[in-house]
Design a protein around this motif. Structure first.
Motif, PDB file in Angstrom:
ATOM      1  N   ASN A 193       0.751  -1.314   0.019  1.00 23.66           N
ATOM      2  CA  ASN A 193       0.067  -0.023   0.097  1.00 23.66           C
ATOM      3  C   ASN A 193       0.919   1.397  -0.048  1.00 23.66           C
ATOM      4  O   ASN A 193       0.261   2.268  -0.047  1.00 23.66           O
ATOM      5  N   LEU A 194       2.115   1.236  -0.045  1.00 21.34           N
ATOM      6  CA  LEU A 194       2.910   2.303  -0.032  1.00 21.34           C
ATOM      7  C   LEU A 194       3.163   2.845  -1.439  1.00 21.34           C
ATOM      8  O   LEU A 194       3.227   2.030  -2.616  1.00 21.34           O
ATOM      9  N   LYS A 195       3.266   4.236  -1.388  1.00 24.20           N
ATOM     10  CA  LYS A 195       3.568   5.054  -2.548  1.00 24.20           C
ATOM     11  C   LYS A 195       5.032   5.255  -2.603  1.00 24.20           C
ATOM     12  O   LYS A 195       5.685   5.265  -1.599  1.00 24.20           O
ATOM     13  N   PRO A 196       5.573   5.398  -3.854  1.00 22.08           N
ATOM     14  CA  PRO A 196       7.076   5.681  -4.081  1.00 22.08           C
ATOM     15  C   PRO A 196       7.327   6.951  -3.488  1.00 22.08           C
ATOM     16  O   PRO A 196       6.620   8.025  -3.777  1.00 22.08           O
ATOM     17  N   ILE A 197       8.370   7.044  -2.827  1.00 22.72           N
ATOM     18  CA  ILE A 197       8.998   8.335  -2.203  1.00 22.72           C
ATOM     19  C   ILE A 197       9.612   9.139  -2.841  1.00 22.72           C
ATOM     20  O   ILE A 197       9.874  10.426  -3.130  1.00 22.72           O
ATOM     21  N   VAL A 198      10.816   8.173  -3.465  1.00 20.45           N
ATOM     22  CA  VAL A 198      11.940   8.768  -4.467  1.00 20.45           C
ATOM     23  C   VAL A 198      11.927   8.320  -5.746  1.00 20.45           C
ATOM     24  O   VAL A 198      11.357   7.005  -6.106  1.00 20.45           O
ATOM     25  N   THR A 199      12.078   9.023  -6.766  1.00 19.60           N
ATOM     26  CA  THR A 199      12.123   9.031  -7.994  1.00 19.60           C
ATOM     27  C   THR A 199      13.177   8.849  -8.747  1.00 19.60           C
ATOM     28  O   THR A 199      13.953  10.293  -8.474  1.00 19.60           O
ATOM     29  N   ILE A 200      13.903   8.108  -9.139  1.00 22.73           N
ATOM     30  CA  ILE A 200      15.262   8.021 -10.107  1.00 22.73           C
ATOM     31  C   ILE A 200      15.234   8.056 -11.440  1.00 22.73           C
ATOM     32  O   ILE A 200      14.633   7.114 -11.956  1.00 22.73           O
ATOM     33  N   ALA A 201      15.923   8.950 -11.834  1.00 24.99           N
ATOM     34  CA  ALA A 201      15.443   8.941 -13.394  1.00 24.99           C
ATOM     35  C   ALA A 201      17.095   8.854 -14.225  1.00 24.99           C
ATOM     36  O   ALA A 201      17.980   8.352 -13.471  1.00 24.99           O
ATOM     37  N   GLY A 202      17.116   9.619 -15.197  1.00 28.27           N
ATOM     38  CA  GLY A 202      18.549   9.352 -16.113  1.00 28.27           C
ATOM     39  C   GLY A 202      19.446   9.858 -15.353  1.00 28.27           C
ATOM     40  O   GLY A 202      20.759   9.101 -15.683  1.00 28.27           O
ATOM     41  N   LYS A 203      19.619  10.702 -14.388  1.00 21.37           N
ATOM     42  CA  LYS A 203      20.781  11.236 -13.790  1.00 21.37           C
ATOM     43  C   LYS A 203      21.320  10.026 -12.705  1.00 21.37           C
ATOM     44  O   LYS A 203      22.575  10.283 -12.300  1.00 21.37           O
ATOM     45  N   GLY A 204      20.622   9.141 -12.512  1.00 18.38           N
ATOM     46  CA  GLY A 204      21.068   8.014 -11.547  1.00 18.38           C
ATOM     47  C   GLY A 204      21.130   8.507 -10.117  1.00 18.38           C
ATOM     48  O   GLY A 204      20.411   9.363  -9.788  1.00 18.38           O
ATOM     49  N   LEU A 205      22.102   7.900  -9.309  1.00 22.65           N
ATOM     50  CA  LEU A 205      22.153   8.413  -7.935  1.00 22.65           C
ATOM     51  C   LEU A 205      22.954   9.641  -7.756  1.00 22.65           C
ATOM     52  O   LEU A 205      24.071   9.490  -7.184  1.00 22.65           O
ATOM     53  N   GLU A 218      23.937  13.143  -5.665  1.00 20.03           N
ATOM     54  CA  GLU A 218      24.000  13.539  -4.275  1.00 20.03           C
ATOM     55  C   GLU A 218      23.004  13.784  -3.651  1.00 20.03           C
ATOM     56  O   GLU A 218      22.383  13.245  -2.647  1.00 20.03           O
ATOM     57  N   GLY A 219      21.941  14.730  -4.252  1.00 21.96           N
ATOM     58  CA  GLY A 219      20.648  14.984  -3.837  1.00 21.96           C
ATOM     59  C   GLY A 219      19.683  13.807  -3.759  1.00 21.96           C
ATOM     60  O   GLY A 219      19.003  13.803  -2.604  1.00 21.96           O
ATOM     61  N   VAL A 220      19.700  12.761  -4.595  1.00 18.86           N
ATOM     62  CA  VAL A 220      18.937  11.645  -4.683  1.00 18.86           C
ATOM     63  C   VAL A 220      19.339  10.719  -3.213  1.00 18.86           C
ATOM     64  O   VAL A 220      18.598  10.280  -2.683  1.00 18.86           O
ATOM     65  N   GLN A 221      20.813  10.757  -3.166  1.00 19.43           N
ATOM     66  CA  GLN A 221      21.171   9.839  -1.918  1.00 19.43           C
ATOM     67  C   GLN A 221      20.719  10.358  -0.576  1.00 19.43           C
ATOM     68  O   GLN A 221      20.499   9.866   0.194  1.00 19.43           O
ATOM     69  N   GLU A 222      20.788  11.805  -0.587  1.00 19.33           N
ATOM     70  CA  GLU A 222      20.514  12.544   0.726  1.00 19.33           C
ATOM     71  C   GLU A 222      18.911  12.206   1.086  1.00 19.33           C
ATOM     72  O   GLU A 222      18.540  12.074   1.946  1.00 19.33           O
ATOM     73  N   GLU A 223      18.115  12.185  -0.249  1.00 16.74           N
ATOM     74  CA  GLU A 223      16.559  12.148   0.078  1.00 16.74           C
ATOM     75  C   GLU A 223      16.444  10.743   0.450  1.00 16.74           C
ATOM     76  O   GLU A 223      15.651  10.273   1.474  1.00 16.74           O
ATOM     77  N   LEU A 224      17.075   9.957  -0.489  1.00 18.30           N
ATOM     78  CA  LEU A 224      16.981   8.276  -0.006  1.00 18.30           C
ATOM     79  C   LEU A 224      17.326   7.988   1.649  1.00 18.30           C
ATOM     80  O   LEU A 224      16.628   7.298   2.445  1.00 18.30           O
ATOM     81  N   ASN A 225      18.576   8.645   1.950  1.00 21.94           N
ATOM     82  CA  ASN A 225      18.871   8.260   3.539  1.00 21.94           C
ATOM     83  C   ASN A 225      17.825   9.240   4.257  1.00 21.94           C
ATOM     84  O   ASN A 225      17.545   8.332   5.426  1.00 21.94           O
ATOM     85  N   ARG A 226      17.382  10.371   3.878  1.00 24.89           N
ATOM     86  CA  ARG A 226      16.359  10.892   4.911  1.00 24.89           C
ATOM     87  C   ARG A 226      15.040   9.966   5.012  1.00 24.89           C
ATOM     88  O   ARG A 226      14.623   9.797   6.110  1.00 24.89           O
TER      89      ARG A 226
END
Length: 99
Positions: A17-29, A31-39
């Protein structure tokens, strides 16, 4: 921190029942995406990640890298959605998806 089969099954049920919190696109992982994933993992412990990448092999490699970088464990992968888990050091009962 390997999850047992029983625990993975329990987390798959919770993750349904969870919705995706983070979306990863063409730029991959980035630094901002990593910070958001960790948070998100610190807050929720169990999260869904959407990978907006069409190539299946690239997606699989990215999920592996994502889990390695965040020290999370892959619970389930269906299509472009990955369900990952990392136990929080100080779980917040109000935010956690497993408590």
């Amino acid at each position: 921190m390997s999850l047992t089969t029983e625990r993975k099954k329990q987390y798959r049920t919770l993750g349904h029942n969870l919705k995706p919190i983070v979306t990863i696109a063409g730029k991959g992982l980035s630094e901002g995406v990593q910070e958001e994933l960790n948070r998100a993992l610190d807050d929720h412990e169990l999260i869904k990640v959407k990978l907006a990448i069409t190539d299946r092999d690239v997606r699989k490699a990215l999920i592996g890298e994502l889990c390695r970088v965040t020290r999370a464990e892959l619970v389930q992968e269906i299509g472009k959605i990955a369900l990952i888990f990392r136990e929080a050091k100080r779980p917040n009962v109000k935010l956690s998806n497993i408590r």
